[in-house]
Write an enzyme that holds these catalytic residues in place. Structure first.
Site, PDB file in Angstrom:
ATOM      1  N   LYS A  99       0.839  -1.207   0.000  1.00 12.97           N
ATOM      2  CA  LYS A  99       0.000   0.000   0.000  1.00 12.97           C
ATOM      3  C   LYS A  99       0.870   1.253   0.000  1.00 12.97           C
ATOM      4  CE  LYS A  99      -3.680  -2.031   2.859  1.00 12.97           C
ATOM      5  NZ  LYS A  99      -4.624  -2.664   1.981  1.00 12.97           N
TER       6      LYS A  99
ATOM      7  N   GLU B 221      -2.436   7.108   8.033  1.00  9.23           N
ATOM      8  CA  GLU B 221      -3.347   7.903   7.201  1.00  9.23           C
ATOM      9  C   GLU B 221      -4.285   8.719   8.064  1.00  9.23           C
ATOM     10  OE1 GLU B 221      -5.752   5.482   4.616  1.00  9.23           O
ATOM     11  OE2 GLU B 221      -4.105   5.223   3.214  1.00  9.23           O
TER      12      GLU B 221
ATOM     13  N   HIS C 283     -13.798  -3.626   9.062  1.00  8.93           N
ATOM     14  CA  HIS C 283     -13.165  -3.197   7.814  1.00  8.93           C
ATOM     15  C   HIS C 283     -13.320  -4.213   6.698  1.00  8.93           C
ATOM     16  CE1 HIS C 283     -11.537   0.063  10.110  1.00  8.93           C
ATOM     17  NE2 HIS C 283     -10.866  -0.760  10.894  1.00  8.93           N
TER      18      HIS C 283
ATOM     19  N   ARG D  92      -6.802  -8.241  -8.879  1.00 13.05           N
ATOM     20  CA  ARG D  92      -7.476  -9.533  -9.077  1.00 13.05           C
ATOM     21  C   ARG D  92      -8.958  -9.273  -9.298  1.00 13.05           C
ATOM     22  NH1 ARG D  92     -10.073  -9.339  -4.118  1.00 13.05           N
ATOM     23  NH2 ARG D  92      -8.824  -8.461  -2.458  1.00 13.05           N
TER      24      ARG D  92
HETATM   25  P1  ADP Z   1     -10.745  -6.472  -0.050  1.00 15.19           P
HETATM   26  O1  ADP Z   1     -11.398  -6.554   1.289  1.00 15.19           O
HETATM   27  O2  ADP Z   1      -9.246  -6.513   0.024  1.00 15.19           O
HETATM   28  O3  ADP Z   1     -11.231  -5.385  -0.909  1.00 15.19           O
HETATM   29  P2  ADP Z   1     -12.530  -8.529  -0.972  1.00 15.19           P
HETATM   30  O4  ADP Z   1     -13.594  -7.965  -0.155  1.00 15.19           O
HETATM   31  O5  ADP Z   1     -12.724  -8.682  -2.446  1.00 15.19           O
HETATM   32  O6  ADP Z   1     -11.140  -7.781  -0.819  1.00 15.19           O
HETATM   33  O7  ADP Z   1     -12.191  -9.936  -0.292  1.00 15.19           O
HETATM   34  C1  ADP Z   1     -11.179 -10.717  -0.760  1.00 15.19           C
HETATM   35  C2  ADP Z   1     -10.529 -11.401   0.359  1.00 15.19           C
HETATM   36  O8  ADP Z   1     -11.450 -12.271   1.003  1.00 15.19           O
HETATM   37  C3  ADP Z   1      -9.438 -12.249  -0.125  1.00 15.19           C
HETATM   38  O9  ADP Z   1      -8.224 -11.542  -0.120  1.00 15.19           O
HETATM   39  C4  ADP Z   1      -9.447 -13.415   0.827  1.00 15.19           C
HETATM   40  O10 ADP Z   1      -8.586 -13.188   1.917  1.00 15.19           O
HETATM   41  C5  ADP Z   1     -10.838 -13.507   1.356  1.00 15.19           C
HETATM   42  N1  ADP Z   1     -11.688 -14.565   0.806  1.00 15.19           N
HETATM   43  C6  ADP Z   1     -13.029 -14.519   0.831  1.00 15.19           C
HETATM   44  N2  ADP Z   1     -13.559 -15.635   0.328  1.00 15.19           N
HETATM   45  C7  ADP Z   1     -12.554 -16.421  -0.057  1.00 15.19           C
HETATM   46  C8  ADP Z   1     -12.473 -17.710  -0.691  1.00 15.19           C
HETATM   47  N3  ADP Z   1     -13.541 -18.443  -1.028  1.00 15.19           N
HETATM   48  N4  ADP Z   1     -11.264 -18.201  -0.953  1.00 15.19           N
HETATM   49  C9  ADP Z   1     -10.193 -17.485  -0.643  1.00 15.19           C
HETATM   50  N5  ADP Z   1     -10.210 -16.288  -0.066  1.00 15.19           N
HETATM   51  C10 ADP Z   1     -11.360 -15.738   0.240  1.00 15.19           C
HETATM   52  P1  ADP Z   2      -7.657  -3.947   3.009  1.00 13.27           P
HETATM   53  O1  ADP Z   2      -6.443  -4.222   2.196  1.00 13.27           O
HETATM   54  O2  ADP Z   2      -7.683  -4.712   4.262  1.00 13.27           O
HETATM   55  O3  ADP Z   2      -8.892  -4.045   2.179  1.00 13.27           O
HETATM   56  P2  ADP Z   2      -8.005  -1.056   2.866  1.00 13.27           P
HETATM   57  O4  ADP Z   2      -6.906  -0.079   2.844  1.00 13.27           O
HETATM   58  O5  ADP Z   2      -8.693  -1.304   1.597  1.00 13.27           O
HETATM   59  O6  ADP Z   2      -7.482  -2.422   3.476  1.00 13.27           O
HETATM   60  O7  ADP Z   2      -9.042  -0.580   3.976  1.00 13.27           O
HETATM   61  C1  ADP Z   2     -10.073  -1.412   4.412  1.00 13.27           C
HETATM   62  C2  ADP Z   2     -11.247  -0.570   4.923  1.00 13.27           C
HETATM   63  O8  ADP Z   2     -10.840   0.283   6.011  1.00 13.27           O
HETATM   64  C3  ADP Z   2     -11.827   0.381   3.911  1.00 13.27           C
HETATM   65  O9  ADP Z   2     -12.762  -0.255   3.078  1.00 13.27           O
HETATM   66  C4  ADP Z   2     -12.441   1.463   4.782  1.00 13.27           C
HETATM   67  O10 ADP Z   2     -13.694   1.062   5.274  1.00 13.27           O
HETATM   68  C5  ADP Z   2     -11.495   1.545   5.945  1.00 13.27           C
HETATM   69  N1  ADP Z   2     -10.507   2.606   5.730  1.00 13.27           N
HETATM   70  C6  ADP Z   2      -9.342   2.503   5.064  1.00 13.27           C
HETATM   71  N2  ADP Z   2      -8.670   3.664   5.037  1.00 13.27           N
HETATM   72  C7  ADP Z   2      -9.429   4.556   5.710  1.00 13.27           C
HETATM   73  C8  ADP Z   2      -9.266   5.949   6.072  1.00 13.27           C
HETATM   74  N3  ADP Z   2      -8.188   6.637   5.727  1.00 13.27           N
HETATM   75  N4  ADP Z   2     -10.252   6.524   6.791  1.00 13.27           N
HETATM   76  C9  ADP Z   2     -11.348   5.836   7.170  1.00 13.27           C
HETATM   77  N5  ADP Z   2     -11.543   4.535   6.875  1.00 13.27           N
HETATM   78  C10 ADP Z   2     -10.597   3.892   6.149  1.00 13.27           C
HETATM   79 MG    MG Z   3      -9.290  -2.955   0.521  1.00  9.51          MG
END
Ligand code: ADP
Ligand code: ADP
Ligand code: MG
Length: 657
Positions: free
Chosen positions: A116, A200, A235, A292
């Protein structure tokens, strides 16, 4: 097009990819762990290879075994799905080296976006607006604390390599920063083997809006609009929708342009998602790029009418993007709900166990169910506890919400705790229906989401009693029960039901043709209810009470029962007669009166040998007969009562050994 591809994943996403491959005439190869040998994705694929024991580290994450399976099967490409190896640049390189196409972006793009911090530096150069913060290399605690101070509290500390909501800490006060930092670094090291963090500005009441992008090898890019994924717990996304409610066209285009700029900066190939955090002011900031297919991609498919996996396969095969930006249109509104085996009332704790029964809504142009499990499968602790994704579509958001409500009410699972009722509560909450959306929605609405019906409403008990009756062999004739259960010439039958915090005995009085006519709660003190009609349909049980039909979806497995009505969902057990006695039996082996009543039959004398289940005596209590049977084989030590005795509750009746 490829002739054969391997899917390096499991569950619903593996099944989903197989469906598209099949549509395109592409043969599919599944890989599976020992725990998944009979899983749906294995059954659906043309070929399947076992790649190791249940733990993901010994199977789904073993690159050697997966590449070996691809070579043995002759698969030309590997689709990684999401999770597992999907964002692993080493795996993408290993595929390339083995002469297999990795269905995804280049290893370089994955690596650049995988951190990130690094991604933010890159976006800065590409002119994409960033959440104010620090994402530098220097990781000394003092410097990070100083940066946090400068950014201004509250701040978020994030694991740079994080994902799935892990490794995120919100800090509200300077004095809490150091301990939060340490705990975040610990989690980051454990989960991602990388302690690097970034800091952040915490955006208050933000929305999570992400943009689906695609790039091809000719340098063309398009965006397939946005998804609002603000409804989150820990989150992590729970509900997603497209398009984002209330987003004006100008902001939409501007988000799309930023997302394409992000993708272009790493020569992105295939499907990717650029995630933005959107402040209440409407300003948006880049958060991260997921390199992805996203779990929630179906909502985009529903509003564009496109198959994103088909696009992925075409682009990976070397074709150009199927459509240009100007041909892409939003049609209607789609919502996805993630159905998890988890208990919302105990902190969303995952639940494991067999899916004893599963009933899903009928699929149609409005309803789509993506799942990787079927009835009888086991939710294990090894993998993600997602049971299914329920996706609905309609002309506008209001109608899509109504579709979702209806579809959720037709989704039933018996065996594991699940969040279906909770999702239904979110869908009908004021904040959600009014589109007052932020990542705090669940927190703000919690009083309405987690509310638990403490007492079981009488209607539910009526349905429960009629359900038991319908499960009896020979209903509605019941010849077997009429003898011995007769009272005032009408046969009666009672059942003891045990819920989480309640135990109730319910009784039905039957008409001459053996149908339930009258309902009472034994010992309940209230008046009974007359039943005018019943319809013990296989799917929905209906009972007419005082001119009103009440209904429930009813499921059963052995002695476990499940009822779902407008008022909620109830899982409870049918207590068998011997269990009732065990509940009442004293430690010394004495059988006690389950309730106050009169002894009307005594079948045994001292010294008599009896078999388990043999009726020892019969009591009449509250106008009903209770047969008291031997809980196991044994000998009657003594009998403390005789016919005609009036007995208070819990009186010892028989000493048994
Ligand atoms: P993000 O929260 O990073 O935006 P998503 O909400 O698209 O991503 O969720 C993807 C994550 O959920 C994957 O990185 C994985 O850790 C987990 N995950 C959920 N369902 C599955 C599954 N059936 N097989 C593998 N990983 C899964
Ligand atoms: P991950 O890789 O686990 O998906 P993200 O950086 O996408 O991590 O953040 C996951 C979630 O955390 C976001 O969807 C949002 O709800 C919250 N979040 C992330 N960054 C911020 C921010 N700067 N302020 C408030 N909420 C945040
Ligand atoms: Mg995310």
């Amino acid at each position: 097009m490829f002739e054969k591809i391997l899917i390096a994943n499991r569950g619903e996403i593996a099944c989903r990819i197989i469906k598209t491959a099949r549509k395109l005439g592409v043969k599919t190869v599944a890989v599976y762990s020992e725990a998944d040998s009979k899983a749906l994705h294995v059954l659906m694929a043309d070929e399947a290879y076992c790649i190791g024991p249940a733990p993901a580290k010994e199977s789904y994450l073993l690159m050697d075994n997966i590449i070996d399976a691809a070579k043995r099967s002759g698969a030309q490409a590997i689709h990684p799905g999401y999770g597992f190896l999907s964002e692993n640049d080493v795996f993408a390189t290993r595929c390339l080296d083995a002469g297999i196409v990795f269905i995804g972006p280049s290893a370089e793009a994955i690596r650049l976006m995988g951190s990130k911090s690094q991604a933010k530096s890159l976006m800065q150069k590409a002119g994409v607006s960033l959440t104010p913060g620090y994402h530098g290399i220097d990781q000394s605690a003092a410097l990070l604390a100083k940066e946090a101070e400068q950014i201004g509290f509250p701040v978020l500390i994030k694991a740079s390599a994080g994902g799935g909501g892990k490794g995120i800490r919100r800090v509200d006060r300077a004095e809490d920063f150091e301990s939060a930092l340490m705990s975040c670094q610990r989690e980051a090291t454990n989960a991602f083997a990388n302690a690097q963090v970034l800091v952040e500005k915490y955006i208050t009441e933000p929305r999570h809006i992400e943009v689906q992008v695609f790039g091809d090898k000719f340098g063309n890019f398009v965006y397939l609009f946005e998804r609002d994924c603000s409804v989150q717990r820990r989150h992590q996304k729970v509900l997603e929708e497209a398009p984002a409610p209330g987003l004006d066209q100008q902001t939409r285009e501007s988000l799309g342009r930023s997302a394409i700029a992000a993708a272009k900066s790493v020569n992105y190939l295939g499907a990717g998602t650029v995630e933005f955090i959107v402040a209440q002011s409407g300003e948006f900031y880049f958060m991260e790029m997921n390199t992805r297919l996203q779990v929630e991609h179906p909502v985009t498919e529903m509003i564009t009418g496109l198959d994103l996996v088909e696009w992925q396969l075409k682009i990976a095969f070397g074709e150009a993007l199927p459509l240009e930006q100007k041909s892409l249109l939003i049609h209607g509104h789609a919502i996805e709900a993630r159905i998890y085996a988890e208990d919302p009332t105990s902190g969303f704790l995952p639940s494991t166990g067999p899916l004893l029964q599963m009933r899903t809504p009928q699929e149609s142009i409005h309803v789509r169910v993506d799942t990787g499990v079927s009835q009888g499968d086991v939710v294990t602790p090894y993998y993600d506890p997602m049971i299914a994704k329920l996706i609905v579509w309609d002309k506008d958001r209001g109608r899509a919400i109504a579709q979702m409500q209806q579809a959720l009410s037709q989704f039933h699972v018996l065996g594991v705790s699940n969040n279906i009722h909770f999702l239904g509560n979110i869908i009908k909450s004021k904040s959600f229906t009014n589109a007052q959306i932020s990542t705090n929605l669940i927190e703000y609405e919690q009083a309405n989401l987690f509310e638990q019906v403490t007492d079981t409403p009488e209607e539910v008990l009526v349905l429960a009693a009629v359900f038991e009756w319908s499960l009896l062999p020979n209903s509605p004739r019941f010849s077997k029960f009429q003898k011995g259960w007769r009272l005032n010439s009408s046969p009666q039958i009672s059942f003891t039901l045990k819920g989480k915090e309640w135990l109730k005995t319910v009784r039905l009085t039957l008409s001459d043709d053996g149908l339930p006519k009258y309902f009472e709660v034994v010992g309940g003190g209230g008046a009974g209810r007359w039943i005018s009609q019943i319809n013990p349909d296989a799917q929905v049980l209906s009972v007419e009470l005082d001119g009103v039909w009440i209904r429930a979806h009813a499921l059963s497995h052995k002695n476990i029962r499940y009822l779902s009505t407008d008022q909620g969902r109830w899982t409870y057990g049918l207590v068998t007669l011997s269990e009732q006695l065990e509940l009442k039996e004293s430690h010394s082996g004495e059988l006690r009166a389950p309730m106050p009543g009169k002894v009307i039959v005594v079948n045994v004398t001292q010294g008599q040998h009896v078999k388990k289940g043999e009726v020892l005596l019969v009591m009449e209590a509250m106008k009903m007969e209770h047969a008291i049977a031997a809980p196991r084989d044994g000998v009657i030590k003594s009998c403390f009562c005789k016919v005609g005795d009036q007995i208070p509750e819990s009186t010892d009746l028989i000493a048994f050994e």
